[in-house]
Design an enzyme around this catalytic site. Structure first.
Site, mmCIF file in Angstrom:
data_model
loop_
_atom_site.group_PDB
_atom_site.id
_atom_site.type_symbol
_atom_site.label_atom_id
_atom_site.label_comp_id
_atom_site.label_asym_id
_atom_site.label_seq_id
_atom_site.Cartn_x
_atom_site.Cartn_y
_atom_site.Cartn_z
ATOM 1 N N ASP A 78 0.840 -1.189 0.000
ATOM 2 C CA ASP A 78 0.000 0.000 0.000
ATOM 3 C C ASP A 78 0.887 1.255 0.000
ATOM 4 O O ASP A 78 1.816 1.367 0.804
ATOM 5 C CB ASP A 78 -0.871 -0.039 1.272
ATOM 6 C CG ASP A 78 -1.968 0.997 1.267
ATOM 7 O OD1 ASP A 78 -2.424 1.358 0.164
ATOM 8 O OD2 ASP A 78 -2.370 1.435 2.362
ATOM 9 N N HIS A 79 0.597 2.169 -0.903
ATOM 10 C CA HIS A 79 1.303 3.462 -0.963
ATOM 11 C C HIS A 79 2.819 3.352 -1.031
ATOM 12 O O HIS A 79 3.534 4.047 -0.294
ATOM 13 C CB HIS A 79 0.907 4.350 0.230
ATOM 14 C CG HIS A 79 -0.492 4.845 0.155
ATOM 15 N ND1 HIS A 79 -0.903 5.842 -0.697
ATOM 16 C CD2 HIS A 79 -1.607 4.441 0.816
ATOM 17 C CE1 HIS A 79 -2.204 6.039 -0.559
ATOM 18 N NE2 HIS A 79 -2.668 5.198 0.352
ATOM 19 N N GLU A 130 -1.777 5.809 -8.917
ATOM 20 C CA GLU A 130 -2.727 6.779 -8.362
ATOM 21 C C GLU A 130 -2.608 8.104 -9.094
ATOM 22 O O GLU A 130 -1.514 8.604 -9.337
ATOM 23 C CB GLU A 130 -2.502 6.981 -6.854
ATOM 24 C CG GLU A 130 -3.447 8.046 -6.276
ATOM 25 C CD GLU A 130 -3.625 7.989 -4.764
ATOM 26 O OE1 GLU A 130 -3.238 6.986 -4.150
ATOM 27 O OE2 GLU A 130 -4.162 8.969 -4.223
ATOM 28 N N GLY A 176 -7.581 8.596 7.097
ATOM 29 C CA GLY A 176 -7.634 8.931 8.523
ATOM 30 C C GLY A 176 -9.031 9.177 9.062
ATOM 31 O O GLY A 176 -10.033 8.835 8.420
ATOM 32 N N HIS A 206 -9.336 4.818 -2.217
ATOM 33 C CA HIS A 206 -8.615 4.937 -0.933
ATOM 34 C C HIS A 206 -9.447 5.770 0.029
ATOM 35 O O HIS A 206 -10.419 6.406 -0.352
ATOM 36 C CB HIS A 206 -7.260 5.641 -1.168
ATOM 37 C CG HIS A 206 -6.234 4.746 -1.773
ATOM 38 N ND1 HIS A 206 -5.119 4.332 -1.096
ATOM 39 C CD2 HIS A 206 -6.172 4.176 -3.002
ATOM 40 C CE1 HIS A 206 -4.401 3.546 -1.886
ATOM 41 N NE2 HIS A 206 -5.019 3.428 -3.048
ATOM 42 N N GLY A 207 -9.038 5.759 1.286
ATOM 43 C CA GLY A 207 -9.723 6.588 2.284
ATOM 44 C C GLY A 207 -11.178 6.201 2.434
ATOM 45 O O GLY A 207 -12.048 7.045 2.649
ATOM 46 N N ALA A 208 -11.459 4.887 2.340
ATOM 47 C CA ALA A 208 -12.863 4.435 2.298
ATOM 48 C C ALA A 208 -13.447 4.108 3.678
ATOM 49 O O ALA A 208 -14.615 3.726 3.772
ATOM 50 C CB ALA A 208 -12.976 3.227 1.378
ATOM 51 N N ASN A 248 -10.138 0.577 0.024
ATOM 52 C CA ASN A 248 -9.085 0.500 1.038
ATOM 53 C C ASN A 248 -9.597 0.982 2.388
ATOM 54 O O ASN A 248 -10.108 2.100 2.491
ATOM 55 C CB ASN A 248 -7.914 1.405 0.640
ATOM 56 C CG ASN A 248 -7.107 0.846 -0.497
ATOM 57 O OD1 ASN A 248 -7.546 -0.070 -1.196
ATOM 58 N ND2 ASN A 248 -5.925 1.394 -0.710
#
Ligand code: G3H
Ligand code: 13P
Ligand code: ZN
Length: 303
Positions: A78-79, A130, A176, A206-208, A248
Site C-alpha cells: 500500500d502506498h 494513483e 484517517g 482509498h480513504g474508504a 481500502n
C-alpha cells in the site's frame, strides 16, 4: 497476475474486493478469519511503515503462511513511494504493489509509475497507480478542485502511458479519521466520467473507512480523545454498482481494535495478559470486517 484477476471478476459480477490494511497481528487475524468465514476474497495490504513494524524476516514468514491458505487472498503493498520499496515488497513475496506518485507533477508520476510497471510486470506482479491527490478540502488551502480530483481525460492518458493494471482516484475521500471539513461527499459524477474514459480498468477507492461514530464514542468514553471524526458512513452503499473494484480501509480497523481494547481494559482493570484484551480487539475487528464485506462490498459467498 492474481490480484488483477480478482478485480476483473469483481468488476464483471458487480461487487468490491475488500482491501484491508493490518497494523498488527490481531487485525490480521480478525480480517483473515472473517474473509474465510464469509467466503469473501480479500486483499491484505501492508504499508511501508507496517512492513518496518513487523520486520522483513517475520513478514516473509507471515506471507508464506498466508500463501498456504486455500482462499483467494492477495498481498499488496500500500502506498509504495519508490521503486526500491516496490522491489523490497516483491522480494518478500507480495502479489501486487501500489506506486503512489500522486503528489508529483503528472509527467513525473508517469515516469515513476512506468518504471515500476516495467519492473513489476517482469516479475508477474500487478501494479496500482494513483492519479489525483487525496487531501482534506480547505485543509491545505493550496489545491483547487481541478488539481485535487482526478481528471478523467488525464486518467486515460495516464493508463495508456504507464500500463497500470488498476487506478486509484481522488473523488472526495481522504485518509484517517478527519475525512471531511465541509459536508461529507463523494464525487460519483467525476467517477462516472472516469469510467467512460477507462472502461476496462478497475478503479480503487482509498480513504474508504466509514469511521462509525460508535467507535469514536467508545474511544472517547474510555479515556481517548479523538476530535472532529467524520468518515464515509452512508456514502458507500451503492459503490458496488460502479467500477470501484477495490476499497481500502485501514482506519476503521484501528478504531475497532482500539475502542475494544480501551473498553476491555477499563472494565477489567485486573487483567494484564495481552491475549485477554487482544481477543476483545480481534472480536471487534471481526464484526467490523463482517459489516464491510456484507453491506458495502457484497463480496461474501463469491469464492
Ligand atoms: O493510507 C495509508 C494507510 O492507512 C497506511 O498508513 O503508513 O500509518 O501504516 P500507515
Ligand atoms: P482509511 O484511512 O479511510 O482507512 O483509508 C485507508 C487507505 O486508503 C489505505 O491505503
Ligand atoms: Zn490509501
Amino acid at each position: 497476475m492474481k490480484q488483477i484477476r480478482m478485480l476483473k471478476k469483481a468488476m464483471n459480477e458487480r461487487y468490491i474486493v475488500p482491501a484491508f490494511n493490518f497494523a498488527n497481528f490481531e487485525i490480521l487475524r480478525g480480517v483473515l478469519d472473517t474473509a474465510k468465514e464469509l467466503k469473501s476474497p480479500m486483499i491484505l495490504q501492508i504499508s511501508e511503515s507496517a512492513m518496518n513494524y513487523f520486520s522483513d524476516e517475520l513478514l516473509s514468514g507471515i506471507i508464506q503462511a498466508i500463501r498456504k491458505i486455500k482462499h483467494p487472498i492477495s498481498i499488496h503493498l500500500d502506498h509504495g513511494k519508490t521503486l526500491s520499496v516496490v522491489k523490497r515488497a516483491i522480494r518478500l513475496g507480495f502479489d501486487s504493489v501500489m506506486i503512489d506518485g500522486s503528489t508529483l507533477p503528472f509527467a513525473k508520476n508517469v515516469k515513476l509509475t512506468k518504471s515500476v510497471v516495467d519492473f513489476a510486470h517482469s516479475k508477474n506482479v500487478s501494479v496500482e497507480g494513483e492519479l489525483g491527490v487525496l487531501a482534506v478540502s480547505n485543509d491545505d488551502g493550496m489545491l483547487s478542485d481541478g488539481e485535487r480530483f482526478t481528471s478523467p481525460k488525464q486518467a486515460k492518458e495516464f493508463v495508456a502511458l504507464t500500463g497500470v493494471d488498476s487506478l486509484a482516484v481522488s473523488i472526495g475521500t481522504n485518509h484517517g479519521v478527519n475525512k471531511y471539513i465541509d459536508e461529507p461527499k463523494i464525487r460519483y459524477d467525476i467517477l462516472k466520467k472516469i469510467e467512460k474514459e477507462i472502461p476496462s480498468i478497475p478503479i480503487v477507492l482509498h480513504g474508504a473507512s466509514l469511521v462509525e461514530q460508535k467507535y469514536i464514542q467508545d474511544i472517547n468514553n474510555f479515556g481517548g480523545k479523538i476530535d472532529r471524526a467524520i468518515g464515509n458512513e452512508n456514502l458507500l452503499k451503492n459503490a458496488y454498482k460502479t467500477h470501484i473494484c477495490k476499497i481500502n480501509m485501514d482506519t476503521d480497523f484501528r478504531l475497532a481494535f482500539t475502542s475494544a481494547v480501551r473498553k476491555y481494559m477499563s472494565e477489567n482493570p485486573e487483567k494484564y495478559n495481552p491475549r485477554d484484551y487482544g481477543n476483545a480487539g480481534i472480536q471487534a475487528v471481526k464484526e467490523c470486517a463482517k459489516y464491510r464485506i456484507v453491506s458495502i462490498c457484497k463480496s461474501n459467498n463469491r469464492v
